[in-house]
Each structure stands twice: as structure tokens, then as C-alpha cells.
Design an enzyme around this catalytic site. Structure first.
Site, PDB file in Angstrom:
ATOM      1  N   GLY A 162       0.778  -1.320   0.065  1.00  0.00           N
ATOM      2  CA  GLY A 162      -0.083   0.020   0.025  1.00  0.00           C
ATOM      3  C   GLY A 162       0.769   1.299  -0.052  1.00  0.00           C
ATOM      4  N   ASP A 163       2.122   1.323   0.180  1.00  0.00           N
ATOM      5  CA  ASP A 163       2.890   2.310   0.282  1.00  0.00           C
ATOM      6  C   ASP A 163       4.419   2.284  -0.106  1.00  0.00           C
ATOM      7  OD1 ASP A 163       3.446   5.222   0.585  1.00  0.00           O
ATOM      8  OD2 ASP A 163       3.871   5.054   2.918  1.00  0.00           O
ATOM      9  N   LEU A 164       4.484   1.669  -1.163  1.00  0.00           N
ATOM     10  CA  LEU A 164       5.839   0.805  -1.492  1.00  0.00           C
ATOM     11  C   LEU A 164       6.725   1.876  -2.437  1.00  0.00           C
ATOM     12  CD1 LEU A 164       7.430  -1.938  -0.907  1.00  0.00           C
ATOM     13  CD2 LEU A 164       6.989  -2.473  -3.634  1.00  0.00           C
ATOM     14  N   HIS A 168      10.901   2.761   1.728  1.00  0.00           N
ATOM     15  CA  HIS A 168      10.508   1.435   2.250  1.00  0.00           C
ATOM     16  C   HIS A 168      10.977   0.141   1.896  1.00  0.00           C
ATOM     17  CE1 HIS A 168       6.589   4.056   3.537  1.00  0.00           C
ATOM     18  NE2 HIS A 168       7.713   4.232   4.367  1.00  0.00           N
TER      19      HIS A 168
END
Length: 262
Positions: A162-164, A168
Site C-alpha cells: 500500500g505504500d511501496l 520502504h
């Protein structure tokens, strides 16, 4: 588990305050109530998910309830700054494994459901329509609204990070060492995890990723939509903080990625 006074605070994140404790543990505290819910979700989801993945990921546990504190063993490495072909192949294998996880079981383990995703997307589109579109030049309103309509209609059927992005994905000594920050994990469109990897990296990296992940033209196009949407979040974050520089940076990104008006 007591807090070690010998600790290092990480750079401020949007959602959580994090610090390294005793050289081994990452300790995280939510900045807002809704973030606390996400941190608790990670403590349920990640012990089940981590063994299925080919790279290390955080497996947090609650160490204090009021205020909430979670702690996990540090995942080694630094944010990816120079994506290499070998990194692309390894990330492709990681995403293939992540997206193959049983979505129904992930929901039972706390991951937000398809229904949650649809509500969140609808809320996001309404917020961007009311807060971001009016800040754009008038001639960009039409393509901006068209982008939001396409995003609202995207599928949701797969467990996603969801937030790659590069902050990260961790690397050290030329190899990937882990993926962190699963607070935005949910049942959604797998293309969201490919947005940065396919559209903001060198072509050789994206090609290497595709050698280990089945990229279809439709998936690539949906990933482009998510990539175009990325800076919109920076705009609303800046508005929430009354930070003009962040708003301006976000708007510049929105305009740079937005398709030109026909």
C-alpha cells in the site's frame, strides 16, 4: 518490555514516531488515533505474513497499551537510493509472494477488507476533488478529475503493501535486505505496489522486476495511475500542517505527472 533510554530517533514520519532502542529494536508510537489502529493491525497480520515472504519484514508486538507502543526487531539496511538490476529481480519475487497471500485469511488477521478499501477510495477522491483540484490551473481540472475517476474504479482483490517506495525498500552491500512499514497494508489493487517500481526507476530495474513478476499491459497502466496520484497525498498533508512548501512541492508533483489536457 521496558524502554531503553539509549536510543536513536528516526527522521519524522507522517504517521508514527519511531526510534531505535538498544541497537536492536525499533519502537513506534502513533501520531494520530487512526494510526494506532494500523499499528495494531500490523501486530496481528505480520506474524502470519512474514514467513511467506522472501525478504525480512517487521513483525511488531505491542509493548504498551496507553499510550500505544509497538516494538519489532530492526530490519537491516538503508532506504534504496540506487536501484540495481539485482534489486529489481529480488523485489519482483517479493511482490509475487506478497500478492499471492490468501486475501481472506489476511482479512481475518486484521487487514482492511475490500469494503473498507472502497470506502477509503471514495473518501480520498472526494477529498482530492474538493481540496486539491481547485488549487490546480483551470486547464488541468479536466485531466485531474479524469484521473480521480479512473482511480475510483480500480479493482481491489489482493493483499498489498500500500505504500511501496524507495524509503520502504532497504538495501545494503548491493542486495535488498528487507521491506518495512506495512501500516497501509490492505486488500486492494496489486498495481499500487508497482507504481514506483515500474514508473519511477531505471528501465533495467523495471525489466528485472518483470522477470520475476507477471506484468501485463493492464497492470502497468493501472500502476501508472497510482504513480500519477502519489503527489496528491503530499498536497493534502501540507494543507493539514499549514505547510506552504509541502503544498507547493506536492502541487508541482501533481502537475508534472498529470497527463496534458487533450
Amino acid at each position: 518490555m521496558p524502554t531503553d533510554p539509549a536510543s536513536t530517533t528516526f527522521p519524522d514520519g507522517w504517521d508514527s514516531e519511531a526510534r531505535l532502542v538498544g541497537g536492536r529494536w525499533v519502537e513506534r508510537r502513533p501520531r494520530r488515533p487512526e494510526v494506532a489502529e494500523r499499528l495494531r493491525m500490523e501486530t496481528c497480520l505480520m506474524p502470519w505474513l512474514a514467513p511467506q515472504l522472501p525478504l525480512p519484514v517487521p513483525v511488531p508486538a505491542v509493548v504498551a497499551d496507553d499510550p500505544l507502543v509497538v516494538r519489532h526487531v530492526v530490519v537491516p539496511g538503508e532506504p534504496l537510493t540506487a536501484p540495481l538490476v539485482a534489486h529489481g529481480r529480488r523485489l519482483g519475487a517479493f511482490l509475487r509472494a506478497l500478492h499471492a497471500a490468501d486475501a481472506a485469511e489476511a482479512v481475518r488477521r486484521g487487514a482492511p477488507s475490500v469494503e473498507w478499501t472502497r470506502r477509503e477510495r471514495a473518501d480520498m477522491v472526494r477529498e482530492f476533488t474538493s481540496r486539491v483540484v481547485p488549487l490546480l490551473p483551470a486547464e488541468r481540472h479536466r485531466p485531474a478529475s479524469a484521473l480521480l475517476a479512473k482511480v475510483a474504479a480500480l479493482p481491489a482483490h489482493t493483499l498489498v503493501h500500500g505504500d511501496l517506495g524507495p524509503e520502504h525498500v532497504l538495501a545494503r552491500d548491493g542486495r535488498l535486505t528487507g521491506v518495512i512499514d506495512f501500516g497501509d497494508a490492505h486488500i486492494g489493487d496489486p498495481a499500487i505496489d508497482l507504481a514506483w517500481a515500474l514508473h519511477a526507476t531505471p528501465p533495467a530495474f523495471a525489466d528485472a522486476l518483470a522477470s520475476n513478476y507477471p506484468i501485463t499491459p493492464q497492470l502497468c497502466q493501472r500502476a501508472l495511475l497510482w504513480h500519477q496520484l502519489g503527489p496528491w497525498h503530499e498536497v493534502t498533508h501540507g494543507l493539514d500542517l499549514d505547510d506552504r512548501d509541502t503544498v507547493r512541492s506536492g502541487l508541482d508533483g501533481v502537475l508534472a505527472r498529470l497527463p496534458a489536457a487533450p
